[in-house]
Design a protein around this motif. Structure first.
Motif, PDB file in Angstrom:
ATOM      1  N   SER A   1      28.067  14.558  35.338  1.00 32.01           N
ATOM      2  CA  SER A   1      26.587  14.860  35.451  1.00 32.01           C
ATOM      3  C   SER A   1      25.908  13.916  36.644  1.00 32.01           C
ATOM      4  O   SER A   1      25.954  12.683  36.397  1.00 32.01           O
TER       5      SER A   1
ATOM      6  N   ASP B   1      22.877  14.546  37.514  1.00 31.46           N
ATOM      7  CA  ASP B   1      21.477  14.371  36.933  1.00 31.46           C
ATOM      8  C   ASP B   1      20.985  13.707  36.215  1.00 31.46           C
ATOM      9  O   ASP B   1      19.746  13.676  35.665  1.00 31.46           O
TER      10      ASP B   1
ATOM     11  N   LYS C   1      17.391  16.597  34.703  1.00 29.86           N
ATOM     12  CA  LYS C   1      17.175  17.992  34.292  1.00 29.86           C
ATOM     13  C   LYS C   1      16.081  18.145  33.542  1.00 29.86           C
ATOM     14  O   LYS C   1      15.224  17.485  33.163  1.00 29.86           O
TER      15      LYS C   1
ATOM     16  N   GLU D   1      26.345  21.483  34.207  1.00 30.22           N
ATOM     17  CA  GLU D   1      26.082  20.130  35.075  1.00 30.22           C
ATOM     18  C   GLU D   1      26.260  20.469  36.647  1.00 30.22           C
ATOM     19  O   GLU D   1      26.195  19.599  37.555  1.00 30.22           O
TER      20      GLU D   1
END
Lengths: 376, 452
Positions: free
Chosen positions: A277, A279, A319, B237
């Motif tokens: 990820s 984010d 997010k 993601e």
């Protein structure tokens, strides 16, 4: 001297049968065809072949010659089991002719009869792989699991209409030629609960992403419990390669990533690292490292001291949904926590694990103040 | 070049080593194809829709992919209708035949059925790149984003729906390697051992296809009456860009498509000075934020190269002002809400000079032999910052100390002072056009036993 007749087909284990009397009068009885064959793949280290043949036996001692060519059989693994009259048909001995891929069974039968026997052996260069395709729903709350059995046959033998089986899942009746590969869907389950986990391990990831020229991703994994409560739990899930897809909300899927998983025992979780990820951003800094409580020897050398250390980690979630971040911190040696603004569990002497829920588009700060004892 | 081939075979024989006589029934055409192209790995998910005329019983479908870069272990077929009456029994990779797979599909239907074949291929790639145009006063920027899709897969994709994925997927095997194997799953390797996770963890995308540069002329995307829209959405993601309509991308071609445009983004001209990182020079950064206040923030921005130009005259005066090239910078993926800093390189029109003005030691400690074992060090630095530009700028100065303990005393107008970590401090100064600022700091550092 005993004379043996033998028939060997190229690349095919062959059986030849004759009966012998005490006077070594040998008579060819039959050349039995293979009636059924199974390929058992439940042991990843070796493949067990079992075949059934019907032998026409005479009363007394019968010799059965089993030979193979062009295939590699583990000779010590070969077993012969009478199936119809196990008490009356008895294996007396097994002998091995020199310099040949062959053996001779001596069977005693109480009467002339047709006897179905099972011949089992381990065959090399035939094995299987297990692969998984997981398809998560768009919300990433549950997924469907397809597990494939991939039979790779490079044994030198063509198998026709063989029963192919693992320890669980479907049994297949398939043919596979030498150098052939066959993929079969052997296990499928949907509606499996899925847990998504982000994990920052301070010993594995860079502390200051700003200083780097590429994004530091926080590893993301899916966890699927192999339990009855999660519609699984009957068997260990085999090791293999997992490919993960996600429904895209438009009738299709996207590919999320892939991982190799080890065997997942019942009660454990299948952990699939899908990707990173970008984010979630963790920036960790050491804000303080000072010596205190110094003790010296008579020469004035330091023999004992503490280091006061402060670690500050900024945890940012870019997010628009909350994220359950696991943060793993490591403190070497003998230490005591002076102050920590978040609860943690000690996984071992030097490992601390924090379970932190980050709000959508928000951030949190983890601050640990501890001192370490240093002995010189 | 058309190399994918699907032959639909009719076989009423039991599934077996039937590789001999089969009847060719149809050669179904591709109805629809969708490409989902990744940029963190050499990987594309292809979704290929065709209508097949099934017969009752076992149907055999031969799929061949010579001269392509398809990963045979990724092949899957799925009925898009009547799925309860169709069973995919197996996928057979016949012996001594490369690039061929045969599906056995048991059907209770004697009718045309839409089927979807999915697989992963190597050889398609995409990258993002950007053009920025600064206003003459460098306070605002117009940002235009583009994507460029390259097809080096060996397969022509006609009228394909193109989707692009931004994100870092975990990859165990490179698709190109899987595509080139003699046997799809390799051969058994005695003794058996479980192959663990790939060493080194993450697969790094190889820019194998960057060399090819047969870009369409600008005219290509412009042939449509209006530039195509790109739909953007987050999945897991990753971020998915779906290009409106369909694209035809022949093998060995690439295509450039506009991805987004934002105007009047307020930007900060940030100049950084940090000797340990940049030496004795000032580096020009252009900084803004991926959020609504900056007319952005709808989606993350994929990393790429940004070429920055500066308009020499105002938009109000001229629609198409002359441009000067300010520099270029590549940047990383920027999540929504994150600051962006673009390194445009060293400049000479902003200067920072940090001079040591005074150095002294005192408070000595001696051991029993009379040697010095501890002392205090006091250093005074003067920092002079000059903005020779005609626009206001922001200057960020970082100072690092090789000491565990220290005390600092700032004198003069040092802007915003911040302790960054155990041995780093930062001064942030807002500098008006054509201005000079001088400040000092004194740092006390205990050394030797004084540290304790």
């Amino acid at each position: 001297m005993k004379t043996r007749y033998r028939w060997t087909a190229l690349m095919v284990p062959a059986l030849l049968l004759w009966s012998s009397t005490a006077q070594a009068r040998i008579k060819l009885v039959a050349l039995p065809e293979r009636e059924a064959i199974s390929i058992r793949l439940d042991n990843p280290a070796a493949t067990l072949i079992e075949e059934e043949r019907v032998l026409t036996l005479q009363a007394g001692v019968n010799s059965v010659d089993f030979s193979w060519n062009g295939v590699s059989i583990d000779i010590d693994s070969i077993r012969l089991t009478p199936l119809d009259h196990p008490g009356e048909v008895t294996l007396l001995n097994v002998s091995y002719p020199p310099n040949e891929a062959a053996l001779v069974w001596e069977l005693s039968s109480t009467a002339a009869r047709e006897e179905r026997v099972r011949i089992s052996y381990l065959l090399r260069d035939i094995d299987r792989l297990i692969t998984y395709t997981l398809t998560a729903n768009k919300e990433e709350t549950e997924l469907a699991m397809n597990s494939y059995l991939v039979l790779r046959n490079f044994s030198g033998e063509d198998f026709t209409d063989a029963a192919i089986m693992l320890d669980y899942g479907d049994t297949f009746r398939q043919s596979v030629g030498n150098e052939g590969t066959r993929q079969m869907l052997f296990f499928t389950k949907d509606g499996l609960a899925l847990k998504k986990v982000w994990e920052f391990d301070a010993s594995a990831l860079p502390w200051d992403p700003e200083q780097l020229d590429e994004n530091v991703g926080i590893p993301v994994r899916y966890e699927i419990a192999n339990t009855a409560a999660n519609k699984l739990g009957a068997d260990a899930l085999w090791a293999g390669k997992v490919r993960v897809f996600q429904e895209d909300g438009h009738g299709g899927t996207i590919f999320l990533g892939e991982d190799n998983i080890p065997v997942v025992p019942v009660g454990d979780e299948m952990k699939v690292y899908i990707g990173d990820s970008r984010d979630i951003v963790v920036t960790q800094r050491k804000m303080k490292e000072e010596r205190a409580n110094i003790r010296r020897n008579k020469k004035g050398e330091v023999v004992l001291y503490d280091t006061d250390e402060v670690i500050r980690a900024e945890l940012e979630n870019f997010k628009d949904t909350p994220a359950a971040l696991t943060v793993i911190q490591h403190i070497r040696g003998q230490w005591d926590m002076d102050e920590c603004n978040m609860p943690y569990t000690r996984k071992d002497a030097g490992t601390l694990e924090f379970e932190i829920t980050l709000p959508p588009n928000g951030k949190k700060e983890l601050v640990m103040q501890y001192h370490r004892r240093n002995i010189r | 070049m058309k190399t994918l081939r699907i032959i639909f075979l009719l076989s009423l024989l039991a599934p077996g080593l039937v590789r001999a006589k089969v009847d060719l029934v149809t050669l179904p055409k591709r109805d629809k194809v969708q490409l989902t192209i990744y940029n963190s790995a050499d990987l594309t998910l292809v979704r290929d829709n065709r209508s097949l005329t099934m017969r009752n019983g076992i149907n055999r479908l031969e799929f061949s992919w010579a001269n392509t870069l398809i990963d045979p272990t990724s092949l899957e077929i799925m009925p898009k209708a009547q799925s309860d009456r169709l069973t995919v029994e197996s996928l057979d990779y016949p012996p001594r035949t490369k690039n061929l797979g045969i599906w056995s599909i048991r059907s209770d239907v004697g009718d045309e059925v839409p089927m979807e074949i999915t697989y992963l291929t190597s050889g398609l790639s995409w990258r993002a790149f950007y053009m920025g145009t600064l206003s003459p006063d460098e306070q605002k920027m117009r940002l235009q984003g583009y994507v460029r899709v390259n097809n080096n897969s060996g397969e022509d994709y006609e009228n394909a729906q193109v989707r692009l994925i931004v994100g870092k997927v975990n990859i165990i095997d490179q698709i190109a390697e899987l595509a080139s194997r003699s046997y799809p799953y390799g051969r058994p390797q005695p003794p058996y051992r479980f192959e663990g996770r790939a060493a080194g963890g993450l697969y790094k995308a190889k820019n194998a296809f960057i060399a090819m540069d047969m870009e369409f002329a600008e005219a290509a995307p412009m042939m449509a009456p209006a530039p195509k829209e790109i739909a953007k959405e987050g999945l897991s993601e990753y971020f998915l860009y779906t290009i409106e309509g369909t694209e035809t991308i022949p093998d060995k071609w690439s295509k450039r498509l506009p991805s987004f445009e934002a105007d009047d983004i307020p930007v900060v001209n940030l100049y950084k000075y940090e000797e340990e990182r940049y030496g004795n020079q000032v580096i020009h950064f252009l900084s803004y934020k991926n959020d609504k206040e900056h007319n952005l923030g709808d989606t993350p921005i994929p990393g790429g190269m940004l070429k920055v130009f500066r308009a020499l005259t105002d938009k109000a005066q001229e629609d198409t002002p002359a441009l000067s090239y300010a520099g270029e910078s590549s940047f990383m993926y920027i999540p929504v809400g994150q600051d962006i800093e673009l390194n445009l390189g060293a400049v000479e029109n902003i200067t920072v000079e940090a001079k040591l003005m005074d150095y002294k030691t005192d408070d000595y400690l001696f051991n029993h032999k009379g040697n010095i074992t501890g002392w205090n060090e006091t250093l005074t630095y003067q920092v002079e910052v000059k903005n020779t530009r005609g626009i206001p700028v922001k200057v960020e100065i970082k100072r690092n100390f090789d000491a565990r303990r220290w005390e600092i005393d700032n004198q003069g107008d040092c802007g915003t002072y911040e302790k960054v970590d155990a041995d780093t401090v930062k001064y942030t100064l807002e500098m008006p056009a054509a201005s000079t600022r001088v400040f000092s700091y004194t740092i006390d550092i205990p050394r030797g036993q004084r540290e304790d």
